[in-house]
Write an enzyme that holds these catalytic residues in place. Structure first.
Site, PDB file in Angstrom:
ATOM      1  N   ASP A   2     -82.444  -2.775  11.985  1.00  0.00           N
ATOM      2  CA  ASP A   2     -81.786  -1.476  12.422  1.00  0.00           C
ATOM      3  C   ASP A   2     -80.486  -1.469  11.544  1.00  0.00           C
ATOM      4  O   ASP A   2     -79.323  -2.426  11.896  1.00  0.00           O
ATOM      5  CB  ASP A   2     -81.805  -1.139  13.891  1.00  0.00           C
ATOM      6  N   ASN A  33     -81.763  13.979   3.639  1.00  0.00           N
ATOM      7  CA  ASN A  33     -81.994  15.429   3.129  1.00  0.00           C
ATOM      8  C   ASN A  33     -81.480  15.901   2.523  1.00  0.00           C
ATOM      9  O   ASN A  33     -79.524  16.081   2.748  1.00  0.00           O
ATOM     10  CB  ASN A  33     -83.206  16.028   4.039  1.00  0.00           C
ATOM     11  N   GLY A  67     -85.649   9.745  11.710  1.00  0.00           N
ATOM     12  CA  GLY A  67     -85.995   8.496  10.843  1.00  0.00           C
ATOM     13  C   GLY A  67     -84.342   8.108  10.511  1.00  0.00           C
ATOM     14  O   GLY A  67     -83.985   7.962  12.308  1.00  0.00           O
ATOM     15  N   VAL A  68     -83.867   7.192   9.576  1.00  0.00           N
ATOM     16  CA  VAL A  68     -83.105   6.419  10.160  1.00  0.00           C
ATOM     17  C   VAL A  68     -81.563   7.239   9.608  1.00  0.00           C
ATOM     18  O   VAL A  68     -80.427   7.028  10.584  1.00  0.00           O
ATOM     19  CB  VAL A  68     -83.044   5.308   8.678  1.00  0.00           C
ATOM     20  N   ASP A  69     -82.392   8.374   9.503  1.00  0.00           N
ATOM     21  CA  ASP A  69     -80.724  10.008   9.556  1.00  0.00           C
ATOM     22  C   ASP A  69     -80.485   9.821  10.556  1.00  0.00           C
ATOM     23  O   ASP A  69     -79.205   9.975  11.445  1.00  0.00           O
ATOM     24  CB  ASP A  69     -81.315  10.740   8.527  1.00  0.00           C
ATOM     25  N   GLY A  96     -90.752   6.853   4.629  1.00  0.00           N
ATOM     26  CA  GLY A  96     -90.953   7.265   5.808  1.00  0.00           C
ATOM     27  C   GLY A  96     -91.317   8.580   5.437  1.00  0.00           C
ATOM     28  O   GLY A  96     -92.634   8.682   5.457  1.00  0.00           O
ATOM     29  N   TYR A 148     -90.653  10.801   4.109  1.00  0.00           N
ATOM     30  CA  TYR A 148     -91.270  11.251   2.407  1.00  0.00           C
ATOM     31  C   TYR A 148     -92.178  10.634   1.981  1.00  0.00           C
ATOM     32  O   TYR A 148     -92.047  10.908   0.539  1.00  0.00           O
ATOM     33  CB  TYR A 148     -89.954  11.234   1.587  1.00  0.00           C
TER      34      TYR A 148
HETATM   35  N1  AR6 Z   1     -82.742   0.763  10.362  1.00  0.00           N
HETATM   36  C1  AR6 Z   1     -83.317   1.215   9.243  1.00  0.00           C
HETATM   37  N2  AR6 Z   1     -84.286   1.813   8.671  1.00  0.00           N
HETATM   38  C2  AR6 Z   1     -85.100   2.173   9.623  1.00  0.00           C
HETATM   39  C3  AR6 Z   1     -84.553   2.166  10.520  1.00  0.00           C
HETATM   40  C4  AR6 Z   1     -83.316   2.326  10.864  1.00  0.00           C
HETATM   41  N3  AR6 Z   1     -82.638   2.570  12.383  1.00  0.00           N
HETATM   42  N4  AR6 Z   1     -85.375   3.490  11.318  1.00  0.00           N
HETATM   43  C5  AR6 Z   1     -86.575   3.896  10.249  1.00  0.00           C
HETATM   44  N5  AR6 Z   1     -86.047   3.240   9.226  1.00  0.00           N
HETATM   45  P1  AR6 Z   1     -86.942   8.053   7.149  1.00  0.00           P
HETATM   46  P2  AR6 Z   1     -87.420   9.502   4.400  1.00  0.00           P
HETATM   47  C6  AR6 Z   1     -87.011   3.272   7.608  1.00  0.00           C
HETATM   48  O1  AR6 Z   1     -88.255   8.235   7.553  1.00  0.00           O
HETATM   49  O2  AR6 Z   1     -89.019   8.942   4.344  1.00  0.00           O
HETATM   50  C7  AR6 Z   1     -85.148  12.585   7.802  1.00  0.00           C
HETATM   51  O3  AR6 Z   1     -85.665  13.245   8.678  1.00  0.00           O
HETATM   52  C8  AR6 Z   1     -88.259   3.131   8.002  1.00  0.00           C
HETATM   53  O4  AR6 Z   1     -89.369   2.685   8.610  1.00  0.00           O
HETATM   54  O5  AR6 Z   1     -86.168   7.432   7.941  1.00  0.00           O
HETATM   55  O6  AR6 Z   1     -86.495   8.834   3.090  1.00  0.00           O
HETATM   56  C9  AR6 Z   1     -83.946  12.803   6.927  1.00  0.00           C
HETATM   57  O7  AR6 Z   1     -83.396  13.284   7.229  1.00  0.00           O
HETATM   58  C10 AR6 Z   1     -88.597   3.705   6.639  1.00  0.00           C
HETATM   59  O8  AR6 Z   1     -88.855   3.109   6.119  1.00  0.00           O
HETATM   60  O9  AR6 Z   1     -86.696   8.327   5.592  1.00  0.00           O
HETATM   61  C11 AR6 Z   1     -85.432  13.710   5.803  1.00  0.00           C
HETATM   62  O10 AR6 Z   1     -85.657  15.024   6.304  1.00  0.00           O
HETATM   63  C12 AR6 Z   1     -87.453   4.438   6.058  1.00  0.00           C
HETATM   64  O11 AR6 Z   1     -86.672   3.934   6.952  1.00  0.00           O
HETATM   65  C13 AR6 Z   1     -86.663  12.754   6.355  1.00  0.00           C
HETATM   66  O12 AR6 Z   1     -86.231  11.814   7.132  1.00  0.00           O
HETATM   67  C14 AR6 Z   1     -87.608   5.781   5.263  1.00  0.00           C
HETATM   68  O13 AR6 Z   1     -88.095   6.725   6.362  1.00  0.00           O
HETATM   69  C15 AR6 Z   1     -85.761  11.014   3.852  1.00  0.00           C
HETATM   70  O14 AR6 Z   1     -87.309  11.011   4.695  1.00  0.00           O
END
Ligand code: AR6
Length: 291
Positions: free
Chosen positions: A13, A27, A35-37, A126, A128
């Site tokens: 994490d 975003n 997600g991570v955001d 994730g 996206y």
């Molecule tokens: N630590 C590390 N990685 C993580 C965590 C964490 N705590 N949580 C998720 N991931 P995503 P995107 C990974 O969906 O695809 C948001 O709503 C996850 O498994 O967070 O760039 C934003 O506001 C994946 O491999 O980001 C945007 O609207 C990676 O982080 C949209 O999602 C990215 O997944 C961005 O989508």
């Protein structure tokens, strides 16, 4: 110097990692999301959103591929760098260039703000839906290019949330991992099973679980008492491993790892098996497995 050594790949994490700057996969609105955001905003608190709103007032959000910097609020990092990855659209919409821009612009912003260490999530992989394998190549290429041309950043950590991304990132760096099934002993009793891995840069990794037997608490206490601990939430980082303690690791063929580790981490969750991770294995034993 092998430039690859500036890059580290962790599974976990990103909000738990101690670095100068944590990168957020945001975003265009900069108002938070899933997600991570979501995880970063939750862990960092309101101060991050307050800073984002100031940026929004100034420039109306953040364009895809660009990056902005805010406080890290309650996180251990000094800053959060928000970048917006491309939504995967089949690869026909400049996704690759935009994804590379995310890494480059985030690194540039980190360097401008005197950050020496920075952690990235796997941007766009994730919600996206950027294919993880391709995204790993773009991420590693972009970071290697930056650190080859600048000495401002000492360490770039990719924090992968899932196994797929972790493996893709590792293989992008051409680290081959050899694993040896082994057992962990304490007090000459088996307390866990582990797979020791060796990467071709000589770094060792070990992951596995302690067996939650009746002795579980005894061993947990044993670990706490035997090693030097530095507590970090539920993660215990143990940085010293000495020969005279009662802990040993034995491969399933009977070979003992004499000095298997220089670092040990125990993920100590109250009701779940402890997860063990060892780093920095340095032993002739590898000649046997590592050809
Ligand atoms: N630590 C590390 N990685 C993580 C965590 C964490 N705590 N949580 C998720 N991931 P995503 P995107 C990974 O969906 O695809 C948001 O709503 C996850 O498994 O967070 O760039 C934003 O506001 C994946 O491999 O980001 C945007 O609207 C990676 O982080 C949209 O999602 C990215 O997944 C961005 O989508």
């Amino acid at each position: 110097m092998n430039i690859r050594t500036k890059i580290e790949i962790l599974k976990g994490d990103i909000t738990k990692v101690t670095v100068d700057a944590i990168v957020n996969a945001a975003n265009n609105s900069l108002l938070g999301g899933g997600g991570v955001d979501g995880a970063i905003h939750r862990a960092g608190g309101q101060a991050i959103l307050d800073d984002c709103r100031k940026i929004i007032a100034r420039q109306g959000g953040c364009k895809t591929g660009q990056a902005v910097i805010t406080t890290a609020g309650k996180l251990k990092a000094k800053f959060v760098i928000h970048t917006v990855g491309p939504v995967w659209n089949g690869g026909q919409k400049d996704e690759k260039v935009k994804l590379a821009d995310c890494y480059k612009n985030a690194l540039k912003l980190a360097a401008e703000n005197d950050c020496k260490t920075i952690a990235f999530p796997c941007i766009s992989t994730g919600i996206y839906k950027y294919p993880s394998n391709d995204a790993a190549r773009v991420a590693v290429d972009a970071v290697l290019e930056f650190v080859s041309n600048s000495d401002k950043i000492d360490k770039v950590i990719f924090v992968c949330f899932d196994d797929d991304n972790f493996c893709f990132m590792k293989s992008q760096l051409n680290y081959k991992v050899y694993t040896v099934p082994s057992k962990v002993f304490a007090d000459n009793e088996i307390i866990g099973t582990v797979n020791i891995g060796l990467e071709d840069d000589g770094m060792g990794v070990l992951s596995g679980q302690l067996i939650p037997t009746d002795n579980y608490n005894k061993y947990r206490d044993f670990f706490r008492q035997t090693f030097i601990e530095e507590r970090d939430d539920k993660l215990i980082r143990i940085n010293k491993f000495t020969k005279d303690n009662k802990f040993k690791v034995v491969a399933d063929d009977g070979t003992e790892f004499k000095e298997p580790v220089v670092g040990l981490m125990i993920y100590d969750f109250d009701k779940e098996p402890i997860q063990v991770e060892l780093n920095g294995i340095d032993n002739d034993i590898w000649g046997k497995y590592y050809k």
